[in-house]
Write a protein that holds these residues in place. Structure first.
Motif, PDB file in Angstrom:
ATOM      1  N   SER A   1       0.839  -1.198   0.000  1.00  0.00           N
ATOM      2  CA  SER A   1       0.000   0.000   0.000  1.00  0.00           C
ATOM      3  C   SER A   1       0.875   1.249   0.000  1.00  0.00           C
ATOM      4  CB  SER A   1      -0.898   0.017   1.239  1.00  0.00           C
ATOM      5  OG  SER A   1      -1.831  -1.036   1.182  1.00  0.00           O
ATOM      6  N   GLY A   2       0.497   2.213  -0.823  1.00  0.00           N
ATOM      7  CA  GLY A   2       1.215   3.472  -0.868  1.00  0.00           C
ATOM      8  C   GLY A   2       2.450   3.473  -1.747  1.00  0.00           C
TER       9      GLY A   2
ATOM     10  N   ASN B   1       0.273   4.973  14.501  1.00  0.00           N
ATOM     11  CA  ASN B   1       0.750   4.935  13.116  1.00  0.00           C
ATOM     12  C   ASN B   1       0.096   3.821  12.307  1.00  0.00           C
ATOM     13  OD1 ASN B   1       3.106   6.931  12.364  1.00  0.00           O
ATOM     14  ND2 ASN B   1       3.398   6.405  14.503  1.00  0.00           N
TER      15      ASN B   1
ATOM     16  N   ARG C   1       3.320   7.244  -0.103  1.00  0.00           N
ATOM     17  CA  ARG C   1       2.177   7.987   0.456  1.00  0.00           C
ATOM     18  C   ARG C   1       2.490   8.446   1.877  1.00  0.00           C
ATOM     19  NH1 ARG C   1      -2.282   4.201   0.669  1.00  0.00           N
ATOM     20  NH2 ARG C   1      -2.419   4.453  -1.582  1.00  0.00           N
ATOM     21  N   GLU C   2       3.138   7.590   2.664  1.00  0.00           N
ATOM     22  CA  GLU C   2       3.496   7.971   4.027  1.00  0.00           C
ATOM     23  C   GLU C   2       4.562   9.066   4.020  1.00  0.00           C
ATOM     24  OE1 GLU C   2       5.000   6.040   8.273  1.00  0.00           O
ATOM     25  OE2 GLU C   2       5.034   4.815   6.451  1.00  0.00           O
TER      26      GLU C   2
ATOM     27  N   ASN D   1       2.834  12.308   3.515  1.00  0.00           N
ATOM     28  CA  ASN D   1       2.113  12.750   4.709  1.00  0.00           C
ATOM     29  C   ASN D   1       3.062  13.264   5.783  1.00  0.00           C
ATOM     30  OD1 ASN D   1      -0.271  12.006   3.508  1.00  0.00           O
ATOM     31  ND2 ASN D   1      -0.406  10.019   4.500  1.00  0.00           N
TER      32      ASN D   1
ATOM     33  N   GLN E   1      -2.275   4.478   9.109  1.00  0.00           N
ATOM     34  CA  GLN E   1      -1.974   3.846   7.829  1.00  0.00           C
ATOM     35  C   GLN E   1      -3.198   3.123   7.280  1.00  0.00           C
ATOM     36  OE1 GLN E   1       1.391   1.174   7.865  1.00  0.00           O
ATOM     37  NE2 GLN E   1       0.784   0.216   5.946  1.00  0.00           N
TER      38      GLN E   1
ATOM     39  N   GLU F   1      -5.698   5.668   5.987  1.00  0.00           N
ATOM     40  CA  GLU F   1      -5.266   6.257   4.714  1.00  0.00           C
ATOM     41  C   GLU F   1      -5.468   5.277   3.567  1.00  0.00           C
ATOM     42  OE1 GLU F   1      -1.288   7.335   5.587  1.00  0.00           O
ATOM     43  OE2 GLU F   1      -1.829   9.053   6.832  1.00  0.00           O
ATOM     44  N   GLU F   2      -5.165   3.986   3.824  1.00  0.00           N
ATOM     45  CA  GLU F   2      -5.306   2.982   2.774  1.00  0.00           C
ATOM     46  C   GLU F   2      -6.764   2.775   2.379  1.00  0.00           C
ATOM     47  OE1 GLU F   2      -3.481  -0.492   4.337  1.00  0.00           O
ATOM     48  OE2 GLU F   2      -1.432   0.281   4.157  1.00  0.00           O
TER      49      GLU F   2
ATOM     50  N   GLY G   1       4.157   2.736   5.050  1.00  0.00           N
ATOM     51  CA  GLY G   1       3.167   3.307   4.138  1.00  0.00           C
ATOM     52  C   GLY G   1       3.750   3.802   2.833  1.00  0.00           C
TER      53      GLY G   1
END
Length: 446
Positions: free
Chosen positions: A166-167, A409, A354-355, A358, A413, A416-417, A351
Motif C-alpha cells: 500500500s502506498g 501509526n 504515500r506515508e 504525509n 496507515q 489512509e489505505e 506506508g
C-alpha cells in the motif's frame, strides 16, 4: 502524401489470408502474405512492417516461434496471434511471449479492425521515457527497471497484475501503462474494489436498466461501458467477493457485459489492469480468490518496489514533495536538515511514498523558519531501524508511549489505505468496529 502502413499476414489457409487482405486493404493498408514460418521470416528480413498477424499453427512451426523471432530481431513490430476458438491457454502464452493481442477464429471483422487500429497507434519503443521520468521519480536500479517494464507493457494489450505494498504507487504505474500505450486517448477508469458495497457491485461494474431494482430511477452504464476503448484499473481486486469474481471472469473472457435488468449483452473493448496489496497466491490457496480468474488477470506480473528498497530515491522524492507543498501553499519551500534526511533514509516507511508525503506535509506545517529538523518529522520509533530488527531498548524512554505511537501509526496507515473508511480500516486491522471507535477516541483521532 505519407506512405501507407504495411502489415504482414501469416496463415496457411488461403481463405483466411484473402479475408484479412481484403479487410485491411479497405483500411488503406498494404499487406504482404506468407504461408509459413520460413516465408514470414524471409519477408521480415527484406521489408519493414508496422504490424504482423499470424496464425498459431503453421506448417513448419508455430506462431509462438514467430512472436519470439520478432521480439528478438524486430522489436518495433507488434504481433497479434490468431488462435482457434477456446484456446485461451495458447493466447495467454502468446501474450507472455510478447504478443500485442490475440484474435479467435472465426475472426470477428469489427474486432479485427479495432485491434489493427490500436496496434498501429503504438508509439515507438523507448520514445516515452521522458514522460515516465517526470511522473515516476527516482533513479535507483529498481526504478530504472520499473520504467523499462512500463515502456514494454504499454506496447501490449495483455492483462497486467501490479503487485506491491500500500502506498507504493500502483495506480500511478497503471496510469503510465495506459498513457504510454495506444489507448491513451481513451478513458482510464480506476475503481477501488474494496470500496463498493457487495449488493451494488454488479450494477456498478455492468450498469442497470431503469426500474430493474428499487432505487434504479434511470438507465445507468457501468464501469466496463465507461472504460470502453480504454483501460479499467481494478485496485484491491482481492477484495472482490467470490460471486462477483465469477461474473468478472465471464466479462473478461467474453468481452461483453449484461447490465442488471438487460436482456442483451453489450460488447466492450477494455484492457484490464489490476492491483492489490495482498498476496494473491495466498488468497488463491485459501480459496478466497478464484484460481481461473487469477490466471486470467495475472498474465504478466509487475512488482512495484517498496520505498525501503530504494532509499537512494528518498532525497529526490522529498525535494519534489516539498516544492509541490510550497507551490500549493504559496510559501517558500522548506529545507531538510541533514539529520532529518538521515532520519528519513533510516525509516522503514510501512506506508511507502504515500506515508513520505504525509510525513513531509505535517513537518512542513510544524517546522520553524522553513527548516525541517528530525524532530519535526515525528517518525514512529518502531520503524526507524532500517534492518527491521528489534528496536534499540536504550532509545525507548517510556514503553506505554512507544506502543501508543506504534498503534497510532498503524491505525493512521489503515485509515489512509481505506480513504478514511473506518469500517474498512477496522476490518483491515482485524478489529471490531466498537474496538476501532474506542482506540480512535483514546488516541485522539476521533
Amino acid at each position: 502524401m505519407s506512405p501507407r502502413q504495411k502489415v504482414l499476414i501469416v496463415d496457411d489457409e488461403p481463405d483466411i489470408r484473402e479475408l484479412l487482405e481484403i479487410t485491411l486493404g479497405r483500411m488503406k493498408l498494404d499487406t504482404f502474405s506468407a504461408r509459413n514460418l520460413g516465408e514470414a521470416q524471409a519477408l521480415l528480413s527484406r521489408e519493414t512492417f508496422d504490424l504482423c498477424l499470424t496464425d498459431m499453427r503453421l506448417p513448419d512451426g508455430t506462431g509462438l516461434e514467430l512472436v519470439q523471432h520478432i521480439q528478438q530481431r524486430h522489436p518495433n513490430v507488434p504481433v497479434a496471434m490468431i488462435t482457434a476458438y477456446g484456446s485461451l491457454e495458447t493466447a495467454i502464452n502468446a501474450l507472455k511471449a510478447g504478443a500485442f493481442d490475440f484474435l479467435t477464429k472465426p475472426v470477428d471483422l469489427t474486432r479485427l479492425r479495432e485491434l489493427v487500429s490500436s496496434a498501429l497507434r503504438l508509439p515507438a519503443p523507448g520514445g516515452t521515457g521522458v514522460a515516465i521520468d517526470r511522473r515516476l521519480l527516482g533513479d535507483s536500479p529498481p526504478m530504472r527497471a520499473l520504467r523499462k517494464h512500463i515502456d514494454k507493457l504499454a506496447r501490449s494489450q495483455a492483462p497486467v497484475y501490479i503487485s506491491g505494498e500500500s502506498g507504493s504507487g500502483k495506480e500511478l504505474v497503471a496510469r503510465l501503462i495506459h498513457e504510454q500505450g495506444p489507448r491513451a486517448s481513451q478513458p482510464f477508469i480506476p475503481v477501488n474494489c474494496g470500496a463498493i458495497p457487495s449488493e451494488l457491485m454488479e450494477s456498478e461494474f455492468f450498469g442497470h436498466r431503469k426500474g430493474s431494482f428499487s432505487g434504479a430511477i434511470e438507465d445507468k452504464p457501468g464501469l466496463f461501458q465507461a472504460a470502453h476503448g480504454g483501460t479499467l484499473f481494478l485496485d484491491e481486486v482481492a477484495d472482490l467477493p467470490l460471486a462477483m469474481q465469477v461474473k468478472l471472469l465471464r466479462a473478461i473472457q467474453e468481452k461483453a457485459v449484461r447490465g442488471v435488468g438487460e436482456q442483451q449483452e453489450t460488447v466492450v473493448d477494455v484492457r484490464i489492469l489490476c492491483a492489490t496489496h495482498k498476496d494473491l497466491d495466498a488468497e488463491v490457496a485459501a480459496e478466497r480468490f478464484r484460481q481461473d480468474l487469477y490466471y486470467r488477470l495475472n498474465v504478466i506480473e509487475l512488482r512495484v518496489p517498496p520505498l525501503r528498497e530504494r532509499r537512494d530515491d528518498i532525497e529526490s522524492l522529498a525535494s519534489h514533495v516539498l516544492k509541490r507543498l510550497a507551490i500549493n501553499t504559496g510559501q517558500p519551500a522548506a529545507k531538510l536538515h541533514p539529520q532529518a534526511l538521515d532520519a528519513l533514509k533510516n525509516y522503514r516507511f510501512p506506508g511507502n511514498v504515500r506515508e513520505l508525503e504525509n510525513v513531509l506535509e505535517r513537518a512542513h506545517t510544524l517546522c520553524e523558519n522553513k527548516q525541517i529538523e528530525a524532530s519535526d518529522l515525528r517518525l514512529a520509533e518502531g520503524n526507524c531501524n532500517p534492518e527491521g530488527g528489534v528496536p534499540d531498548l536504550t532509545q525507548i524512554d517510556n514503553l506505554e508511549d512507544y506502543l501508543e505511537n506504534v498503534e497510532r501509526n498503524l491505525i493512521l496507515q489503515a485509515l489512509e489505505e481505506t480513504r478514511w473508511n473506518r469500517t474498512a480500516a477496522a476490518q483491515r486491522l482485524n478489529l471490531s468496529f466498537r474496538s476501532m471507535r474506542y482506540r480512535l477516541k483514546k488516541l485522539g483521532l476521533d
